[in-house]
Design a protein around this motif. Sequence first.
Motif, short mmCIF file in Angstrom:
data_model
loop_
_atom_site.label_atom_id
_atom_site.label_comp_id
_atom_site.label_asym_id
_atom_site.label_seq_id
_atom_site.Cartn_x
_atom_site.Cartn_y
_atom_site.Cartn_z
N GLN A 332 0.82 -1.05 0.09
CA GLN A 332 0.01 0.13 -0.90
C GLN A 332 1.13 1.36 0.32
N ARG A 333 0.52 2.00 -0.08
CA ARG A 333 1.02 3.54 -0.66
C ARG A 333 0.41 4.63 0.72
N VAL A 334 1.43 4.85 1.10
CA VAL A 334 1.12 5.69 2.68
C VAL A 334 2.05 6.88 2.47
N THR A 335 1.73 7.60 3.22
CA THR A 335 2.57 9.43 3.29
C THR A 335 3.14 8.99 4.36
N VAL A 336 4.54 9.80 4.41
CA VAL A 336 5.12 10.04 5.64
C VAL A 336 5.27 11.71 5.86
N ARG A 337 4.97 11.50 7.12
CA ARG A 337 4.52 13.48 7.31
C ARG A 337 5.40 13.81 8.26
N HIS A 338 6.33 15.00 8.42
CA HIS A 338 7.20 15.40 8.79
C HIS A 338 7.29 17.09 9.39
N ARG A 339 6.72 17.91 10.29
CA ARG A 339 7.37 18.98 10.19
C ARG A 339 8.42 19.55 10.66
N LEU A 340 9.53 20.53 9.87
CA LEU A 340 10.16 20.68 9.99
C LEU A 340 11.50 21.43 11.88
N GLY A 341 11.87 20.97 12.19
CA GLY A 341 11.78 21.40 13.27
C GLY A 341 11.27 20.75 14.47
N SER A 342 10.80 19.83 14.43
CA SER A 342 10.00 18.11 14.91
C SER A 342 10.90 17.43 14.73
N ALA A 343 11.09 16.14 15.85
CA ALA A 343 11.97 15.14 15.88
C ALA A 343 11.33 13.77 15.88
N VAL A 344 10.04 14.45 15.35
CA VAL A 344 8.65 13.02 15.09
C VAL A 344 8.80 12.89 14.12
N LEU A 345 8.23 12.06 13.91
CA LEU A 345 7.57 11.84 11.65
C LEU A 345 6.18 11.23 12.00
N GLU A 346 5.53 10.55 11.31
CA GLU A 346 3.99 10.72 11.97
C GLU A 346 3.89 9.36 9.94
N VAL A 347 3.34 8.02 9.92
CA VAL A 347 3.12 7.43 8.71
C VAL A 347 1.89 7.23 8.65
#
Length: 465
Positions: A332-347
């Motif tokens: 499946q195609r998912v989205t990896v999301r990261h906010r600049l300045g944050s140490a955490v990313l979300e799938v």
Amino acid sequence: MEAHALRARGWSISAIARHLGRDRKTIRTYLNGQRTPGQRSRSLPDPFEPFIEYCRLRLDTDSGDPHLWATTLFEEIVELGYAGGYSSFTRALRSRKLRPFCERCASAGGPVEYVIIDHPPGAETQWDWLELPDAPETWGWGASAHLLVGALPYSGRWRAVLAESEDQPHLIEALHQVSVRLGGVSARWRFDRMATVCHPGSGEVTASFAAVAKHYGAGVDVCPSRRGWRKGSVEKANHSAAQRWWRTLPDGLSPAQAQRRLDAWCARSGDVRIRVIAGTKMTVATAAAREPLRPLAAPFPAVLETTPIVTPQALVAFRGNFYSVPPGHAGQRVTVRHRLGSAVLEVVTARGTVLARHRREVDHAGALIRADEHVAALEAKVLAARGELVGGPCRRKARRPASAAARAEADRLAGRNVGEQAPVVDFAAYAAAARPLQPAADARRASADGGVPADARTPDSTGNP
């Protein structure tokens, strides 16, 4: 000429030497063709001699690069042990005619007129995207890579950062990283009419990028349309980056290794260039130290998004690292999301469901980050699929012959009737049909036996009637 003329008249070498006031060995070498007039013989070995074949191969039209810059080739042979200077190197290239002639390049182009624009220190940073063709396939970035170049026109210092895309989040991230490498933020930023900064038709800065410029405290200047040479400093930096770094970048490097190679080149070769500023010679690094750049703020909170495909091992790739997700999403195609300045990313799934949150690792470190709950769930699913929880896997050496149905189907396909039983016939129907004919049959038998009825006959000693 005089020595050859006297020799043609029959003079001896000693007589010619006495007449011209030269040594006899000198006269002999010229007459024998061992020396050429106007060319002095070297008393020391030529330091360029061992590198002739390497330069010929590097500049070869078929297997090399005939347009390779001499400065780049000079850096390569210096690393190989060349001890001569740059001017001696270029003179050796010209005298030996090692660079092939290119007719297409010789007939193209012409003189260009331009005017030099004054740039006070710390007043402006010029920005531009450089598209780099033939990106390595291992990067997974497609046919081209993208390089954001930032240049300080007063000092000539420039830095650049690789990016996967030219969209606005990647532009903001690269802006911050280049500003870190330059040492701060100038008073104004100059861009061409890129759609991520302004409206290309009117040149007005977009609302989304205006928030970025306000965050960093920089004014934005957009180059007017159809008026070139407004940001010549960054254009020359683009040329240097393409010819001095990208053109000679070897295969097998990751984006992080290529970035480190570029940073090292800028510090080693770019900042030691000599510039004349206000009649004074100084290096680029010295001039850059005089630029009053403001300290850099925290990264603008833009959101980076990529859309990788989940692997069969329940992993997603992001910036050269792998992060785990719960099982059941392979392919499946998912989205990896990261906010600049944050140490955490979300799938995140396509419907917006958050599958996993991970601490972001250093880009292109080759790290594998697996959450404990994802590992346990994946192991349970794999073991269940393999039958470990229901008595173990199937036996691999059991005897399982073909069933009767399979054998019957095989016989049918082969046209055989092997093993078929003869049908059982019930004669009750035939007996019922024969009863009406019984009296006539009895009469015929009685006449044949002499008129004695069948039931009146007695059996003989053998039991036969």
